[in-house]
Scaffold this motif. Structure first.
Motif, PDB file in Angstrom:
ATOM      1  N   GLU A 138       0.689  -1.178   0.120  1.00 55.33           N
ATOM      2  CA  GLU A 138       0.035   0.046   0.016  1.00 55.33           C
ATOM      3  C   GLU A 138       0.742   1.109  -0.072  1.00 55.33           C
ATOM      4  O   GLU A 138       0.330   2.551   0.025  1.00 55.33           O
ATOM      5  N   ASP A 139       2.081   1.069   0.164  1.00 55.64           N
ATOM      6  CA  ASP A 139       3.069   2.251   0.241  1.00 55.64           C
ATOM      7  C   ASP A 139       3.468   2.588  -1.300  1.00 55.64           C
ATOM      8  O   ASP A 139       4.635   3.175  -1.407  1.00 55.64           O
ATOM      9  N   VAL A 140       3.265   2.052  -2.342  1.00 60.97           N
ATOM     10  CA  VAL A 140       3.765   2.157  -3.826  1.00 60.97           C
ATOM     11  C   VAL A 140       2.582   2.970  -4.651  1.00 60.97           C
ATOM     12  O   VAL A 140       1.431   2.855  -4.440  1.00 60.97           O
ATOM     13  N   ASP A 141       3.267   3.423  -5.637  1.00 61.30           N
ATOM     14  CA  ASP A 141       2.462   4.215  -6.715  1.00 61.30           C
ATOM     15  C   ASP A 141       1.897   2.985  -7.792  1.00 61.30           C
ATOM     16  O   ASP A 141       2.291   2.052  -7.870  1.00 61.30           O
ATOM     17  N   GLN A 142       1.140   3.889  -8.694  1.00 61.61           N
ATOM     18  CA  GLN A 142       0.642   2.955  -9.843  1.00 61.61           C
ATOM     19  C   GLN A 142       1.699   2.701 -10.718  1.00 61.61           C
ATOM     20  O   GLN A 142       1.743   1.514 -11.271  1.00 61.61           O
ATOM     21  N   ASP A 143       2.447   3.381 -10.801  1.00 65.58           N
ATOM     22  CA  ASP A 143       3.859   3.078 -11.638  1.00 65.58           C
ATOM     23  C   ASP A 143       4.475   1.798 -11.237  1.00 65.58           C
ATOM     24  O   ASP A 143       4.715   0.821 -12.073  1.00 65.58           O
TER      25      ASP A 143
END
Length: 203
Positions: A138-143
């Motif tokens: 949950e600590d990462v972006d869509q990229d």
């Protein structure tokens, strides 16, 4: 005439790799298999342990003494992993002899042994598990998630290609159109009589 029963069922190998990686992340590592799958599982265990030691080795919050301990563990697991590649190929040689299979005069030799291919499938199952684990963060972006999904798709394609090629190789070996040999890796750095640093230090 029907084809002979494969000496190694690659679909079973793939399922073993997949299911045990999931299981070992939840409970202690153990090998409950028999026959050739016991060898496959033991070799897989060494890859599993090796993978996680490699993660620790790259951590910046452990001491030099801990890193040295991890590096020695990596060396031991890697040696055991390679030994079991050879054991799997030796098992196949024995089974070919038991079944009276010998290569035809014009049989060709493959660049990779079945044991080495099973090892690559083992590593691929670990890679897939840990890439799929990234999708739960949950600590990462869509990229980041898109990059992981692309890598998962590529790994799945490579696993499919390798498993199919391995199945075909085993069929050809059983038919006598491909030769099978165990290639001894003969690591020098673990031998105190061959590693210059070790035998010079001993003097």
């Amino acid at each position: 005439m029907s084809s002979p029963t494969p000496l190694i069922d690659i679909s079973q190998v793939l399922e073993l790799h997949r299911s045990t990686v999931e299981l070992w992340h939840l409970q202690p590592v153990e090998n409950t298999y028999q026959g050739v799958l016991e060898l496959v599982c033991q070799q897989h265990i060494f890859n599993y342990e090796l993978w996680h030691q490699e993660d620790i080795a790259r951590s910046r919050d452990v001491t030099d003494a801990e890193i040295a301990k991890v590096k020695r563990a990596i060396d031991q697991y890697n040696q055991a992993r390679n030994d079991h590649i050879e054991k799997l190929d030796d098992w196949l040689t024995q089974q070919l002899e038991v079944n009276g299979v010998s290569p035809k005069p014009d049989a060709k030799l493959n660049t990779e042994t079945p044991g080495s291919a099973v090892d690559r499938l083992s590593i691929m199952s670990l890679r897939l598990y840990h890439y799929e684990e990234q999708l739960q963060r949950e600590d990462v972006d869509q990229d980041h998630l898109a990059r992981m999904q692309a890598r998962i798709a590529l790994c799945q394609e490579q696993r499919h290609d390798l498993s199919r090629s391995l199945s075909e190789l085993l069929e050809e070996i059983q038919a006598g159109t491909k030769m099978h040999k165990t290639y001894r890796q003969m690591k020098m750095y673990n031998d105190p009589t061959l590693n210059p640093y070790l035998y010079k230090a001993a003097k």
